[in-house]
Structure formats: C-alpha cells, structure tokens
Design an enzyme around this catalytic site. Structure first.
Site, mmCIF file in Angstrom:
data_model
loop_
_atom_site.group_PDB
_atom_site.id
_atom_site.type_symbol
_atom_site.label_atom_id
_atom_site.label_comp_id
_atom_site.label_asym_id
_atom_site.label_seq_id
_atom_site.Cartn_x
_atom_site.Cartn_y
_atom_site.Cartn_z
ATOM 1 N N ARG A 62 31.853 120.334 55.900
ATOM 2 C CA ARG A 62 31.117 121.130 54.906
ATOM 3 C C ARG A 62 30.406 122.329 55.517
ATOM 4 O O ARG A 62 30.136 123.312 54.826
ATOM 5 C CB ARG A 62 30.163 120.234 54.110
ATOM 6 C CG ARG A 62 30.928 119.276 53.178
ATOM 7 C CD ARG A 62 30.014 118.370 52.397
ATOM 8 N NE ARG A 62 29.185 117.528 53.222
ATOM 9 C CZ ARG A 62 29.501 116.304 53.641
ATOM 10 N NH1 ARG A 62 30.645 115.770 53.290
ATOM 11 N NH2 ARG A 62 28.685 115.611 54.392
ATOM 12 N N GLU A 99 23.350 109.070 60.970
ATOM 13 C CA GLU A 99 22.440 108.183 60.253
ATOM 14 C C GLU A 99 23.085 106.812 60.070
ATOM 15 O O GLU A 99 22.413 105.799 59.981
ATOM 16 C CB GLU A 99 22.112 108.811 58.891
ATOM 17 C CG GLU A 99 21.117 108.044 58.068
ATOM 18 C CD GLU A 99 20.872 108.693 56.721
ATOM 19 O OE1 GLU A 99 20.045 108.150 55.985
ATOM 20 O OE2 GLU A 99 21.502 109.712 56.397
#
Length: 172
Positions: A62, A99
C-alpha cells in the site's frame, strides 16, 4: 487533539488479519477521497522540503499507492521496497517485526539521493524502520517518512531523529 476530517472515512475491522487486531481499512479513502488523501499527505512536508527530495520510496504494497501518487504530484522518482522474491538485483534485505508476526523487505542499490519513505499505516514501526535502514544500507539518504495513519499507542519509532509524519493519528 482534533482528528483530521479524512479519519471519518476509515473503516475499523475487528479481528483482522488476526484475532485481537483492529484493522484500519483505508479502502474507502482510496475509493472515494483519493485526491484529498494525497493532498493531505503532500501537506506533511513544506515546499522547501519537497524541493530537496529526489525520490519517494514506497513500502510494499500500500505504500506504493501513496509514494507513486506523491512522486507524480511533485515530479519526483519512485523507488520500491519489496517483499522477498519480487525484485531483481536485490542489494540488501532485512527482517522486521509486525504487530502480528514477522516479515522481510528487500531493495535494489541506491545512488545517494534524498528520499521520503511512504506507507499507508504505521503500527509498531517495524516496516518503516526496516525500510529506513534498508534505504541507508543501499545508499539513499532518508530525509522524511510519511504515512496516512499512525497508531501512536503501538509505536514510538524514529529514525536518525526523524519521526513519521502522518495525516491521521490514533492515540489509543
């Protein structure tokens, strides 16, 4: 702190891509507010800073969207940071923590030019940190870092004294 108006168009998706993760989906922004999003990211840097930059570096995948659009807007070049096996003539690679796991990024050889690194979102800072280190390792000078969304509660990342500039911040 007042939130940027574009924040209202993010879609929070619970338990994606893993249970316990609240994913901030940028798809509505890209679909319905792309120009405003790129304009907002452009304003993260001054005209003087833009004049001194040679390339925008996009972190797969992205980050490619934002870096290429900003490169076009400011008449700059575009450089890719890719996941393994997608880039010929790899000069350096680096593993980093996410994460929700680990990943790896790769880059081709740089040329000493000044870059701004772009990604969609910074959570732990792992991919941005890896991209910044890779840029330095392959021969670019990192002069800025930008993302659309910063999950500030999950990171305190900086690179050579620079923090990531972001349009939308979540403190919790």
């Amino acid at each position: 702190m007042k939130q940027h108006p574009l924040a209202q168009y993010l879609e929070a998706v619970p338990d994606f891509p893993k249970e316990g993760i609240l994913f901030q989906d940028i798809s509505p922004l890209l679909r319905d507010h792309f120009v405003a999003t790129i304009d907002a990211m452009s304003l993260l840097f001054s005209a003087k800073e833009w004049a001194e930059v040679d390339y925008l570096v996009g972190v797969e995948s992205r980050g490619f969207i934002f870096a290429s659009a900003l490169a076009l807007k400011h008449d700059k070049g575009f450089v890719k940071v890719r996941k393994p096996g997608k880039l010929p003539n790899v000069h350096a690679s680096m593993e980093y923590g996410l994460e929700y796991g680990t990943d790896k990024l790769e880059m081709q050889k740089g040329n000493g030019k000044k870059v701004i690194i772009c990604d969609d979102l910074i959570a732990t800072g792992g991919s941005m940190q890896a991209a910044a280190k890779l840029c330095n390792e392959v021969g670019y000078e990192v002069v800025g870092m930008a993302c659309l969304v910063d999950l500030k509660a999950l990171n305190s990342f900086s690179h050579d004294g620079m923090t990531v500039r972001s349009v939308i911040q979540f403190d919790d």
